[in-house]
Design an enzyme around this catalytic site. Structure first.
Site, PDB file in Angstrom:
ATOM      1  N   SER A 133       3.552  14.364  -9.834  1.00  0.00           N
ATOM      2  CA  SER A 133       4.766  13.539  -9.925  1.00  0.00           C
ATOM      3  C   SER A 133       5.139  13.426 -11.397  1.00  0.00           C
ATOM      4  O   SER A 133       4.273  13.506 -12.272  1.00  0.00           O
ATOM      5  CB  SER A 133       4.480  12.141  -9.377  1.00  0.00           C
TER       6      SER A 133
ATOM      7  N   TYR B 183      -0.748   4.780  -9.183  1.00  0.00           N
ATOM      8  CA  TYR B 183      -0.142   6.032  -8.687  1.00  0.00           C
ATOM      9  C   TYR B 183      -0.008   7.032  -9.838  1.00  0.00           C
ATOM     10  O   TYR B 183      -0.348   8.211  -9.688  1.00  0.00           O
ATOM     11  CB  TYR B 183       1.218   5.723  -8.059  1.00  0.00           C
TER      12      TYR B 183
ATOM     13  N   ASN C 290      -0.018  18.644  -0.777  1.00  0.00           N
ATOM     14  CA  ASN C 290       1.182  17.806  -0.862  1.00  0.00           C
ATOM     15  C   ASN C 290       0.953  16.381  -0.371  1.00  0.00           C
ATOM     16  O   ASN C 290       1.663  15.459  -0.808  1.00  0.00           O
ATOM     17  CB  ASN C 290       2.291  18.486  -0.042  1.00  0.00           C
TER      18      ASN C 290
ATOM     19  N   ALA D 107       2.559  17.727   6.002  1.00  0.00           N
ATOM     20  CA  ALA D 107       3.772  18.519   6.251  1.00  0.00           C
ATOM     21  C   ALA D 107       4.584  17.993   7.436  1.00  0.00           C
ATOM     22  O   ALA D 107       5.463  18.673   7.940  1.00  0.00           O
ATOM     23  CB  ALA D 107       3.400  19.984   6.463  1.00  0.00           C
TER      24      ALA D 107
ATOM     25  N   ARG E 161       6.519  15.352   7.283  1.00  0.00           N
ATOM     26  CA  ARG E 161       7.745  14.685   6.814  1.00  0.00           C
ATOM     27  C   ARG E 161       8.054  15.144   5.389  1.00  0.00           C
ATOM     28  O   ARG E 161       7.233  15.756   4.721  1.00  0.00           O
ATOM     29  CB  ARG E 161       7.533  13.163   6.773  1.00  0.00           C
TER      30      ARG E 161
HETATM   31  P1  NAP Z   1       6.576  11.103   2.453  1.00  0.00           P
HETATM   32  O1  NAP Z   1       7.943  11.426   2.937  1.00  0.00           O
HETATM   33  O2  NAP Z   1       6.101   9.694   2.440  1.00  0.00           O
HETATM   34  O3  NAP Z   1       5.529  12.019   3.277  1.00  0.00           O
HETATM   35  C1  NAP Z   1       4.165  11.929   2.985  1.00  0.00           C
HETATM   36  C2  NAP Z   1       3.431  12.971   3.782  1.00  0.00           C
HETATM   37  O4  NAP Z   1       2.034  12.868   3.440  1.00  0.00           O
HETATM   38  C3  NAP Z   1       3.545  12.754   5.294  1.00  0.00           C
HETATM   39  O5  NAP Z   1       3.664  13.998   5.935  1.00  0.00           O
HETATM   40  C4  NAP Z   1       2.218  12.078   5.646  1.00  0.00           C
HETATM   41  O6  NAP Z   1       1.765  12.407   6.946  1.00  0.00           O
HETATM   42  C5  NAP Z   1       1.298  12.730   4.645  1.00  0.00           C
HETATM   43  N1  NAP Z   1       0.074  11.953   4.419  1.00  0.00           N
HETATM   44  C6  NAP Z   1      -0.050  10.714   3.896  1.00  0.00           C
HETATM   45  N2  NAP Z   1      -1.332  10.349   3.881  1.00  0.00           N
HETATM   46  C7  NAP Z   1      -2.041  11.380   4.419  1.00  0.00           C
HETATM   47  C8  NAP Z   1      -3.406  11.606   4.659  1.00  0.00           C
HETATM   48  N3  NAP Z   1      -4.328  10.687   4.360  1.00  0.00           N
HETATM   49  N4  NAP Z   1      -3.783  12.783   5.216  1.00  0.00           N
HETATM   50  C9  NAP Z   1      -2.861  13.732   5.526  1.00  0.00           C
HETATM   51  N5  NAP Z   1      -1.544  13.565   5.320  1.00  0.00           N
HETATM   52  C10 NAP Z   1      -1.144  12.405   4.765  1.00  0.00           C
HETATM   53  O7  NAP Z   1       6.382  11.598   0.962  1.00  0.00           O
HETATM   54  P2  NAP Z   1       7.086  12.758   0.119  1.00  0.00           P
HETATM   55  O8  NAP Z   1       8.116  12.119  -0.724  1.00  0.00           O
HETATM   56  O9  NAP Z   1       7.427  13.911   0.974  1.00  0.00           O
HETATM   57  O10 NAP Z   1       5.878  13.115  -0.852  1.00  0.00           O
HETATM   58  C11 NAP Z   1       5.139  14.324  -0.773  1.00  0.00           C
HETATM   59  C12 NAP Z   1       4.336  14.464  -2.064  1.00  0.00           C
HETATM   60  O11 NAP Z   1       5.242  14.484  -3.185  1.00  0.00           O
HETATM   61  C13 NAP Z   1       3.379  13.308  -2.331  1.00  0.00           C
HETATM   62  O12 NAP Z   1       2.201  13.806  -2.902  1.00  0.00           O
HETATM   63  C14 NAP Z   1       4.127  12.449  -3.325  1.00  0.00           C
HETATM   64  O13 NAP Z   1       3.268  11.672  -4.107  1.00  0.00           O
HETATM   65  C15 NAP Z   1       4.859  13.508  -4.131  1.00  0.00           C
HETATM   66  N6  NAP Z   1       6.044  13.022  -4.839  1.00  0.00           N
HETATM   67  C16 NAP Z   1       7.113  12.522  -4.165  1.00  0.00           C
HETATM   68  C17 NAP Z   1       8.223  12.088  -4.896  1.00  0.00           C
HETATM   69  C18 NAP Z   1       9.436  11.508  -4.241  1.00  0.00           C
HETATM   70  O14 NAP Z   1      10.312  10.996  -4.969  1.00  0.00           O
HETATM   71  N7  NAP Z   1       9.594  11.582  -2.932  1.00  0.00           N
HETATM   72  C19 NAP Z   1       8.220  12.160  -6.300  1.00  0.00           C
HETATM   73  C20 NAP Z   1       7.112  12.674  -6.938  1.00  0.00           C
HETATM   74  C21 NAP Z   1       6.028  13.120  -6.208  1.00  0.00           C
HETATM   75  P3  NAP Z   1       1.776  11.391   8.224  1.00  0.00           P
HETATM   76  O15 NAP Z   1       3.117  10.732   8.254  1.00  0.00           O
HETATM   77  O16 NAP Z   1       1.534  12.327   9.363  1.00  0.00           O
HETATM   78  O17 NAP Z   1       0.642  10.430   8.014  1.00  0.00           O
END
Ligand code: NAP
Length: 243
Positions: free
Chosen positions: A139, A152, A87, A10, A12
């Protein structure tokens, strides 16, 4: 009494927006982060400045012991874990034939084992209470599959299977489990895409648009609410009509 939501990843993007949306709805929020401490602190500060309650907790969701410590911390702070949003996620782009076993392992560890760890830990508190809500972030690639994102897509499909099976096991315990499958959302996860790639992805949606984090946050808030009391085991695509 105020409800508590624990949101993994949470600091970002979608997770941060979800933390803000739940706080605005009156929830106390546990903001999990792994690497982005300053960003997690900024999310907390924003919530506190709006009169809400929030705490941050650092842990890698793949670390089962630390995840259990995180849910115990939530109980210590607020006395309950009513909603869990799984998430935290990482992506990987490349040809399947180039995929290294360490990359595959990391994708599994974070995207699916992380969700299992946090769910198991939260259920220790939800099952005796006979109420709770788990929302998993998958996703559209987990629904449709994507070229050059085979690993993925596979782990995100696993999140869907996990949601459906767990919802069946937990229904009689008064716990709902649902899944959101976002389309292309404007976050750091997509920052490596070129303008042409974004335009192409946009053109594949009915709305000719990419989404914003609050599109997912508001869906999660709805799924956690009483308005969704008869919804469980579902995959809600929030993708502008991509699928
Ligand atoms: P993001 O901006 O890259 O943020 C990812 C978040 O996950 C960050 O807060 C990061 O925390 C955290 N994270 C990563 N590895 C972690 C770990 N090992 N333990 C705890 N926290 C971890 O990604 P987002 O786009 O918001 O994506 C959020 C979710 O939505 C993900 O599951 C992603 O697969 C899914 N999603 C995203 C999209 C898209 O287009 N953006 C589309 C489909 C699905 P730190 O920075 O503190 O490490």
């Amino acid at each position: 009494m105020k409800k508590t939501v624990l949101i993994t990843g949470a600091s970002r993007g979608i997770g941060a927006s979800t933390a803000e949306a739940f706080a605005a709805d009156g929830y106390s929020v546990i903001i999990n982060y792994n690497k982005s401490k300053e960003k997690a602190e900024a999310v907390k500060a924003k919530i506190l400045s709006g009169g809400g309650s929030a705490e941050i907790f650092k842990c890698d969701v793949s670390d089962e012991k630390r995840v259990r410590e995180m849910t115990a911390f939530a109980m210590e702070c607020y006395g309950s874990v009513d909603v869990l949003v799984n998430n935290a996620g990482i992506a990987h782009y490349g040809l399947f034939t180039d995929l290294k076993s360490a990359e595959w392992k990391r994708l599994c560890d974070v995207n699916i084992t992380g969700a299992l760890n946090a769910s198991k830990a939260a259920l220790e508190y939800m099952i005796p209470k006979k109420s709770g809500n788990i929302i998993n972030i998958s996703s559209v690639w987990g629904v449709s599959g994507a070229s050059c994102e085979v690993a993925y897509s596979t782990v995100k499909a696993a999140v869907i299977g996990f949601t459906k099976a767990l919802s069946k096991e937990l229904g009689l315990s008064g716990i709902r489990v649902n899944c959101i499958a976002p389309g292309v959302i404007d976050t750091d996860m997509n920052k490596n895409l070129t303008e042409d790639e974004i335009s192409f992805l946009k053109s594949r949606t009915s709305l000719n648009a990419v989404g914003i984090p609050s599109d997912i946050a508001k869906t999660a808030l709805f799924l956690a609410s009483e308005d969704a009391r008869y919804i469980t085991g579902q995959v809600i695509t929030v993708d502008g009509g991509f699928i």
